[in-house]
Design a protein around this motif. Structure first.
Motif, PDB file in Angstrom:
ATOM      1  N   SER A 167      30.119  -1.783 -53.680  1.00  0.00           N
ATOM      2  CA  SER A 167      30.368  -2.010 -52.262  1.00  0.00           C
ATOM      3  C   SER A 167      31.397  -3.113 -52.059  1.00  0.00           C
ATOM      4  N   GLU A 168      31.267  -4.185 -52.829  1.00  0.00           N
ATOM      5  CA  GLU A 168      32.212  -5.298 -52.710  1.00  0.00           C
ATOM      6  C   GLU A 168      33.610  -4.883 -53.168  1.00  0.00           C
ATOM      7  N   PHE A 169      33.659  -4.176 -54.347  1.00  0.00           N
ATOM      8  CA  PHE A 169      34.959  -3.731 -54.851  1.00  0.00           C
ATOM      9  C   PHE A 169      35.610  -2.768 -53.860  1.00  0.00           C
ATOM     10  N   PHE A 170      34.770  -1.873 -53.343  1.00  0.00           N
ATOM     11  CA  PHE A 170      35.250  -0.825 -52.423  1.00  0.00           C
ATOM     12  C   PHE A 170      35.917  -1.446 -51.191  1.00  0.00           C
ATOM     13  N   ARG A 171      35.228  -2.398 -50.587  1.00  0.00           N
ATOM     14  CA  ARG A 171      35.775  -3.019 -49.378  1.00  0.00           C
ATOM     15  C   ARG A 171      37.017  -3.837 -49.686  1.00  0.00           C
ATOM     16  N   ASP A 172      37.004  -4.524 -50.822  1.00  0.00           N
ATOM     17  CA  ASP A 172      38.128  -5.374 -51.169  1.00  0.00           C
ATOM     18  C   ASP A 172      39.379  -4.542 -51.450  1.00  0.00           C
ATOM     19  N   VAL A 173      39.190  -3.443 -52.180  1.00  0.00           N
ATOM     20  CA  VAL A 173      40.334  -2.603 -52.552  1.00  0.00           C
ATOM     21  C   VAL A 173      40.865  -1.856 -51.336  1.00  0.00           C
ATOM     22  N   ASN A 174      39.973  -1.213 -50.561  1.00  0.00           N
ATOM     23  CA  ASN A 174      40.417  -0.353 -49.461  1.00  0.00           C
ATOM     24  C   ASN A 174      40.931  -1.130 -48.254  1.00  0.00           C
ATOM     25  N   SER A 175      40.510  -2.379 -48.109  1.00  0.00           N
ATOM     26  CA  SER A 175      41.011  -3.165 -46.974  1.00  0.00           C
ATOM     27  C   SER A 175      42.510  -3.447 -47.129  1.00  0.00           C
ATOM     28  N   LYS A 176      43.028  -3.304 -48.359  1.00  0.00           N
ATOM     29  CA  LYS A 176      44.448  -3.551 -48.591  1.00  0.00           C
ATOM     30  C   LYS A 176      45.290  -2.290 -48.426  1.00  0.00           C
ATOM     31  N   LYS A 177      44.637  -1.130 -48.213  1.00  0.00           N
ATOM     32  CA  LYS A 177      45.360   0.134 -48.053  1.00  0.00           C
ATOM     33  C   LYS A 177      45.579   0.438 -46.570  1.00  0.00           C
ATOM     34  N   PRO A 178      46.687   1.077 -46.193  1.00  0.00           N
ATOM     35  CA  PRO A 178      46.845   1.569 -44.814  1.00  0.00           C
ATOM     36  C   PRO A 178      45.790   2.644 -44.545  1.00  0.00           C
ATOM     37  N   ILE A 179      45.319   2.709 -43.329  1.00  0.00           N
ATOM     38  CA  ILE A 179      44.201   3.606 -43.025  1.00  0.00           C
ATOM     39  C   ILE A 179      44.567   5.078 -43.194  1.00  0.00           C
ATOM     40  N   TYR A 180      45.841   5.435 -42.965  1.00  0.00           N
ATOM     41  CA  TYR A 180      46.214   6.848 -43.105  1.00  0.00           C
ATOM     42  C   TYR A 180      46.185   7.306 -44.566  1.00  0.00           C
ATOM     43  N   GLN A 181      46.133   6.312 -45.538  1.00  0.00           N
ATOM     44  CA  GLN A 181      45.972   6.667 -46.948  1.00  0.00           C
ATOM     45  C   GLN A 181      44.505   6.843 -47.320  1.00  0.00           C
ATOM     46  N   ARG A 182      43.655   6.374 -46.477  1.00  0.00           N
ATOM     47  CA  ARG A 182      42.210   6.469 -46.744  1.00  0.00           C
ATOM     48  C   ARG A 182      41.598   7.742 -46.191  1.00  0.00           C
ATOM     49  N   ILE A 183      42.159   8.231 -45.071  1.00  0.00           N
ATOM     50  CA  ILE A 183      41.652   9.462 -44.462  1.00  0.00           C
ATOM     51  C   ILE A 183      42.781  10.116 -43.663  1.00  0.00           C
ATOM     52  N   SER A 184      42.814  11.442 -43.669  1.00  0.00           N
ATOM     53  CA  SER A 184      43.872  12.162 -42.959  1.00  0.00           C
ATOM     54  C   SER A 184      43.417  12.528 -41.542  1.00  0.00           C
ATOM     55  N   ASN A 185      44.389  12.852 -40.693  1.00  0.00           N
ATOM     56  CA  ASN A 185      44.092  13.287 -39.318  1.00  0.00           C
ATOM     57  C   ASN A 185      43.213  14.531 -39.314  1.00  0.00           C
ATOM     58  N   ARG A 186      43.566  15.469 -40.161  1.00  0.00           N
ATOM     59  CA  ARG A 186      42.831  16.742 -40.193  1.00  0.00           C
ATOM     60  C   ARG A 186      41.386  16.528 -40.622  1.00  0.00           C
ATOM     61  N   GLU A 187      41.207  15.711 -41.667  1.00  0.00           N
ATOM     62  CA  GLU A 187      39.853  15.459 -42.164  1.00  0.00           C
ATOM     63  C   GLU A 187      39.007  14.765 -41.101  1.00  0.00           C
ATOM     64  N   LEU A 188      39.589  13.765 -40.441  1.00  0.00           N
ATOM     65  CA  LEU A 188      38.856  13.035 -39.400  1.00  0.00           C
ATOM     66  C   LEU A 188      38.494  13.958 -38.242  1.00  0.00           C
ATOM     67  N   SER A 189      39.437  14.801 -37.820  1.00  0.00           N
ATOM     68  CA  SER A 189      39.186  15.741 -36.718  1.00  0.00           C
ATOM     69  C   SER A 189      38.076  16.719 -37.072  1.00  0.00           C
ATOM     70  N   ASP A 190      38.102  17.229 -38.303  1.00  0.00           N
ATOM     71  CA  ASP A 190      37.089  18.200 -38.729  1.00  0.00           C
ATOM     72  C   ASP A 190      35.701  17.570 -38.771  1.00  0.00           C
ATOM     73  N   VAL A 191      35.626  16.328 -39.272  1.00  0.00           N
ATOM     74  CA  VAL A 191      34.327  15.642 -39.364  1.00  0.00           C
ATOM     75  C   VAL A 191      33.773  15.372 -37.963  1.00  0.00           C
ATOM     76  N   ILE A 192      34.641  14.916 -37.041  1.00  0.00           N
ATOM     77  CA  ILE A 192      34.196  14.649 -35.662  1.00  0.00           C
ATOM     78  C   ILE A 192      33.667  15.937 -35.035  1.00  0.00           C
ATOM     79  N   LYS A 193      34.420  17.022 -35.184  1.00  0.00           N
ATOM     80  CA  LYS A 193      34.015  18.305 -34.600  1.00  0.00           C
ATOM     81  C   LYS A 193      32.688  18.775 -35.183  1.00  0.00           C
ATOM     82  N   GLU A 194      32.540  18.641 -36.491  1.00  0.00           N
ATOM     83  CA  GLU A 194      31.316  19.079 -37.167  1.00  0.00           C
ATOM     84  C   GLU A 194      30.095  18.297 -36.676  1.00  0.00           C
ATOM     85  N   GLU A 195      30.232  16.972 -36.571  1.00  0.00           N
ATOM     86  CA  GLU A 195      29.092  16.146 -36.158  1.00  0.00           C
ATOM     87  C   GLU A 195      28.758  16.351 -34.681  1.00  0.00           C
ATOM     88  N   LEU A 196      29.773  16.586 -33.840  1.00  0.00           N
ATOM     89  CA  LEU A 196      29.497  16.848 -32.419  1.00  0.00           C
ATOM     90  C   LEU A 196      28.772  18.169 -32.237  1.00  0.00           C
TER      91      LEU A 196
END
Length: 522
Positions: A167-196
């Motif tokens: 958890s510590e490594f994960f947050r430390d490493v990913n906080s240095k990445k731009p958010i669009y490298q962590r998740i794509s628009n399509r993936e985020l849209s699909d997850v939102i639609k699925e959960e709704l």
């Protein structure tokens, strides 16, 4: 019904109606607010699941990456063993409990290229647990002591400790990445639609991800911008300090329609019943006011009729008393004069009663109106002749302006004559001084049009609306200053309508009136 009681009833009815409407509006508003709260709660739960799902997936991918590197590396860079021993002795029961733990910590230095030239030490932890229990057994029949012993050992990876590192490594490493490298628009849209959809929310939505300081990221729907009043937000990622790093905003353009659709049936029924209540109340109030007005008019009519009958009855009684006088009974000339007086007064009373009965028969459709082809110009001239004595007595004039090319209609001569006589008599009665009456005729659009114009006292707008109602007479001081019962114009309207025509009046106070009759031509 007294005026105070009438006002009280109207007030209570009005308060009751407003109370019912207020309760309905309050209930509808509560239902809408409840529906909005439920929708907001469902959306928040869905967004919470979206955030959790995205974080879990990203963490699982990171964990898999680290595990693969550790397995490829094989041996740890260094390791250390830690031993722990706990022992408890119970002298009463002759029992001894021993618990031992051995922890192996293997340290792996992960490659610097994996972490963008940063290095971390990952510790793999393996633990062994030893449990030992001994009990001394000695009895009367057993001179030698024996020992009952039990031993257990468990060895496993301590993944919970490793999870904290992940958890510590994960947050430390990913906080240095731009958010669009962590998740794509399509993936985020699909997850939102699925959960709704899991919450039965099948609505179009717009989303956008913003940093903690409010700056927009590349993760958004088209040209979506924040509207805090209409958007639902939820934390998406956290930084190494546990603070919100990014927030997800979601807007539903058709949210209000969705909320209303769930209440549409009940809402329509409520509005329908409110409408019925308002209509019923208005109708009841109108009928109540109308009945009160009719009651007042009928009371005036009875008073007026009583006055009209009182005079001829008194005259008849006086004439009869005079005839009985011995000095007069032998005077044939005086007797004949008194007899004629009795006949005239009797005829007058008969005429009044006939007017009332005529209106009653008209209402019950018991008045026989036979129709034949008649010339309206002849009827008008005949009517003028019937009223000529009254006009001459008042030194008035009647002028005719016959411009109708066609004047034949299908009608009843007797009743139409009475109609025109009634209008002419009104023009004479309601004129101060010598009456001046003009009668106009014309034919247009398959109708014969008759206009009777006078220069009398005229009437106001309120009187014009009620002048054709039964028993209606304008109230002004002494109601008996002009004789009548308010039946003449009611009779006019009934007869004209029986002939499929219309009658209306145009008037102005002090400038006279114009009565217009429209009757269909043959």
């Amino acid at each position: 019904m007294g005026k105070k009681m009438f006002v009280l009833i109207v007030f209570l009815m009005s308060v009751s109606l407003m109370g019912i409407i207020a309760v309905q509006v309050y209930w509808i508003n509560n239902a809408l607010e409840s529906k909005k709260a439920q929708f907001k709660n469902d959306v928040q739960k869905s967004l919470g699941s979206v955030s959790e799902k995205i974080n879990d997936k990203e963490e699982a991918q990171f964990e898999k990456q680290i595990e693969g590197i550790i397995e490829n590396k094989g041996y740890a860079d260094n390791a250390q063993i830690k031993n722990y021993l706990f022992q408890q002795i119970d002298t009463t029961t002759k029992q001894k409990f021993t618990f031992g733990a051995t922890i192996l910590e293997e340290n792996f230095k992960l490659p610097t290229e994996f972490l963008d030239n940063d290095s971390i030490i990952f510790t793999r932890v393996t633990g062994k647990k030893d449990f030992f229990h001994s009990r001394l057994i000695k009895g009367v029949d057993n001179p030698f002591s024996t020992t009952d012993q039990q031993r257990f050992s468990f060895t496993k990876r301590l993944t919970s400790i490793e999870k904290v590192q992940f958890s510590e490594f994960f947050r430390d490493v990913n906080s240095k990445k731009p958010i669009y490298q962590r998740i794509s628009n399509r993936e985020l849209s699909d997850v939102i639609k699925e959960e709704l959809e899991k919450k039965n929310i099948y609505l179009d939505f717009k989303y956008g991800v913003y940093s903690a300081d409010g700056l927009a990221t590349k993760l958004k729907s088209g040209y979506y911008t924040i509207n805090k009043k209409d958007s639902e937000k939820y934390p998406l990622f956290f930084n190494t300090k546990g603070e919100v790093d990014y927030e997800l905003y979601v807007t539903f353009p058709t949210k209000n329609e969705h909320i209303l659709s769930g209440l549409s049936d009940i809402l329509i029924l409520s509005l329908f019943f409110i409408f019925i209540i308002i209509v019923a109340f208005s109708s009841s109030l109108y009928q109540l006011i109308r009945q009160k007005k009719i009651s007042e008019i009928k009371t005036d009519f009875i008073n007026n009729m009583t006055h009209e009958f009182k005079t001829p009855i008194a005259t008849i009684n006086l004439a009869l008393d005079s005839i009985k006088n011995p000095k007069i009974i032998n005077d044939n000339e005086k007797v004949l004069r008194y007899v004629q007086m009795i006949r005239d007064e009797n005829k007058r009373m008969h005429s009044q009663v006939e007017n009332v009965l005529r209106i009653s028969r008209l209402e019950k459709n018991q008045l026989d109106i036979s129709k034949e082809a008649i010339d309206m110009h002849d009827i008008i001239e005949d009517s003028i002749m019937h009223t000529s004595l009254l006009i001459d007595d008042r030194k008035g004039t009647v002028e005719t302006h016959f411009k109708a090319i066609i004047s034949e209609i299908q009608g009843n001569e007797f009743h139409l004559t009475n109609v025109i006589v009634n209008i002419l008599e009104n023009a004479i009665k309601y004129t101060v001084g010598a009456p001046k009456i003009d009668v106009y005729t014309e034919s247009a659009n398959k109708f014969f049009i008759l206009k009777v114009k006078d220069e009398g006292i005229g009437m106001g707008k309120a009187v014009q609306k009620n002048v054709f109602n039964k028993f209606y007479r304008e109230q002004k001081g002494n109601i008996h200053d002009v004789k009548g019962h308010g039946l003449g114009l009611a009779y006019v309207k009934e007869i004209v309508e029986k002939h499929h025509g219309t009658v209306f009046v145009e008037s102005e106070k002090g400038k006279g009136s114009i009565f217009t009759l429209k009757l269909p031509l043959i």
